[in-house]
Design a protein around this motif. Structure first.
Motif, PDB file in Angstrom:
ATOM      1  N   LEU A  10      92.150 111.827  27.864  1.00 49.51           N
ATOM      2  CA  LEU A  10      90.812 111.689  28.440  1.00 49.51           C
ATOM      3  C   LEU A  10      89.712 111.640  27.393  1.00 49.51           C
ATOM      4  O   LEU A  10      88.565 111.365  27.716  1.00 49.51           O
ATOM      5  CB  LEU A  10      90.533 112.839  29.421  1.00 49.51           C
ATOM      6  CG  LEU A  10      91.507 112.963  30.592  1.00 49.51           C
ATOM      7  CD1 LEU A  10      91.128 114.153  31.454  1.00 49.51           C
ATOM      8  CD2 LEU A  10      91.542 111.692  31.412  1.00 49.51           C
ATOM      9  N   PHE A  34      85.335 116.646  35.917  1.00 44.30           N
ATOM     10  CA  PHE A  34      85.988 115.346  35.810  1.00 44.30           C
ATOM     11  C   PHE A  34      86.944 115.143  36.980  1.00 44.30           C
ATOM     12  O   PHE A  34      86.951 114.086  37.617  1.00 44.30           O
ATOM     13  CB  PHE A  34      86.740 115.252  34.475  1.00 44.30           C
ATOM     14  CG  PHE A  34      87.556 113.996  34.329  1.00 44.30           C
ATOM     15  CD1 PHE A  34      86.973 112.842  33.838  1.00 44.30           C
ATOM     16  CD2 PHE A  34      88.896 113.973  34.670  1.00 44.30           C
ATOM     17  CE1 PHE A  34      87.716 111.676  33.699  1.00 44.30           C
ATOM     18  CE2 PHE A  34      89.642 112.820  34.540  1.00 44.30           C
ATOM     19  CZ  PHE A  34      89.051 111.676  34.050  1.00 44.30           C
ATOM     20  N   SER A  35      87.724 116.166  37.282  1.00 47.95           N
ATOM     21  CA  SER A  35      88.691 116.073  38.376  1.00 47.95           C
ATOM     22  C   SER A  35      87.992 115.884  39.717  1.00 47.95           C
ATOM     23  O   SER A  35      88.420 115.059  40.543  1.00 47.95           O
ATOM     24  CB  SER A  35      89.560 117.335  38.416  1.00 47.95           C
ATOM     25  OG  SER A  35      90.264 117.480  37.208  1.00 47.95           O
ATOM     26  N   THR A  38      86.647 112.356  40.030  1.00 45.38           N
ATOM     27  CA  THR A  38      87.756 111.425  40.244  1.00 45.38           C
ATOM     28  C   THR A  38      88.223 111.472  41.692  1.00 45.38           C
ATOM     29  O   THR A  38      88.457 110.429  42.316  1.00 45.38           O
ATOM     30  CB  THR A  38      88.920 111.759  39.289  1.00 45.38           C
ATOM     31  OG1 THR A  38      88.434 111.721  37.939  1.00 45.38           O
ATOM     32  CG2 THR A  38      90.055 110.783  39.429  1.00 45.38           C
ATOM     33  N   ALA A  41      85.555 109.783  43.984  1.00 47.21           N
ATOM     34  CA  ALA A  41      85.622 108.320  43.881  1.00 47.21           C
ATOM     35  C   ALA A  41      86.848 107.786  44.619  1.00 47.21           C
ATOM     36  O   ALA A  41      86.763 106.786  45.335  1.00 47.21           O
ATOM     37  CB  ALA A  41      85.648 107.894  42.419  1.00 47.21           C
ATOM     38  N   HIS A  42      87.968 108.465  44.471  1.00 48.11           N
ATOM     39  CA  HIS A  42      89.192 108.044  45.150  1.00 48.11           C
ATOM     40  C   HIS A  42      88.987 108.042  46.664  1.00 48.11           C
ATOM     41  O   HIS A  42      89.394 107.105  47.356  1.00 48.11           O
ATOM     42  CB  HIS A  42      90.353 108.971  44.761  1.00 48.11           C
ATOM     43  CG  HIS A  42      91.630 108.639  45.436  1.00 48.11           C
ATOM     44  ND1 HIS A  42      92.390 107.555  45.072  1.00 48.11           N
ATOM     45  CD2 HIS A  42      92.279 109.235  46.465  1.00 48.11           C
ATOM     46  CE1 HIS A  42      93.466 107.499  45.850  1.00 48.11           C
ATOM     47  NE2 HIS A  42      93.411 108.509  46.697  1.00 48.11           N
ATOM     48  N   PHE A  65      84.935 106.222  32.967  1.00 51.29           N
ATOM     49  CA  PHE A  65      84.392 107.345  33.729  1.00 51.29           C
ATOM     50  C   PHE A  65      82.932 107.098  34.072  1.00 51.29           C
ATOM     51  O   PHE A  65      82.452 107.517  35.123  1.00 51.29           O
ATOM     52  CB  PHE A  65      84.568 108.654  32.955  1.00 51.29           C
ATOM     53  CG  PHE A  65      84.241 109.857  33.770  1.00 51.29           C
ATOM     54  CD1 PHE A  65      84.929 110.140  34.932  1.00 51.29           C
ATOM     55  CD2 PHE A  65      83.238 110.722  33.384  1.00 51.29           C
ATOM     56  CE1 PHE A  65      84.620 111.249  35.705  1.00 51.29           C
ATOM     57  CE2 PHE A  65      82.920 111.839  34.134  1.00 51.29           C
ATOM     58  CZ  PHE A  65      83.617 112.097  35.311  1.00 51.29           C
ATOM     59  N   THR A  68      82.866 105.336  37.221  1.00 56.13           N
ATOM     60  CA  THR A  68      83.167 106.259  38.306  1.00 56.13           C
ATOM     61  C   THR A  68      81.920 107.040  38.708  1.00 56.13           C
ATOM     62  O   THR A  68      81.603 107.143  39.897  1.00 56.13           O
ATOM     63  CB  THR A  68      84.284 107.241  37.891  1.00 56.13           C
ATOM     64  OG1 THR A  68      85.429 106.493  37.485  1.00 56.13           O
ATOM     65  CG2 THR A  68      84.657 108.175  39.020  1.00 56.13           C
TER      66      THR A  68
END
Length: 110
Positions: A10, A34-35, A38, A41-42, A65, A68
């Protein structure tokens, strides 16, 4: 995922100017944020590909990122702005296309 894997895959770096205790506190928090981004966004994408923003001077094949974060901002800001609007606003209407362009532009510079 180990801290070594996070750094390798990362690109998370260790802040050299901070104390060891500060690094131990902030690095896991950064990985957690960050998680979360993510996962957000998913959920928003619903199986679609993340749009990749390209510039004339920089071509990239895969989303970053930054893409994202901009995607999430683009979806959250209109909801937040309309939610916080007063019942009797002193409103200036702008065309939807201009509103979309402003939202996309601001999402990448915030």
């Amino acid at each position: 995922m180990t801290l070594h894997e996070v750094r390798t895959h990362l690109g998370v770096g260790t802040q050299s100017q901070w104390s060891d205790l500060a690094i131990l506190r902030t690095t896991p928090a950064l990985l957690g944020l960050f998680s979360l981004m993510t996962l957000f966004a998913h959920q928003l994408l619903l199986g679609q590909n993340l749009p990749v923003r390209r510039a004339a001077w920089y071509s990239k094949a895969f989303p970053t990122f930054a893409d994202t974060l901009a995607y999430i901002r683009k979806h959250l800001w209109p909801v937040t702005l309309s939610y916080m609007s007063p019942a009797q606003p002193d409103m200036v209407e702008i065309p939807r296309a201009l509103f979309e362009r402003l939202t996309v532009t601001l999402a990448f510079v915030a």
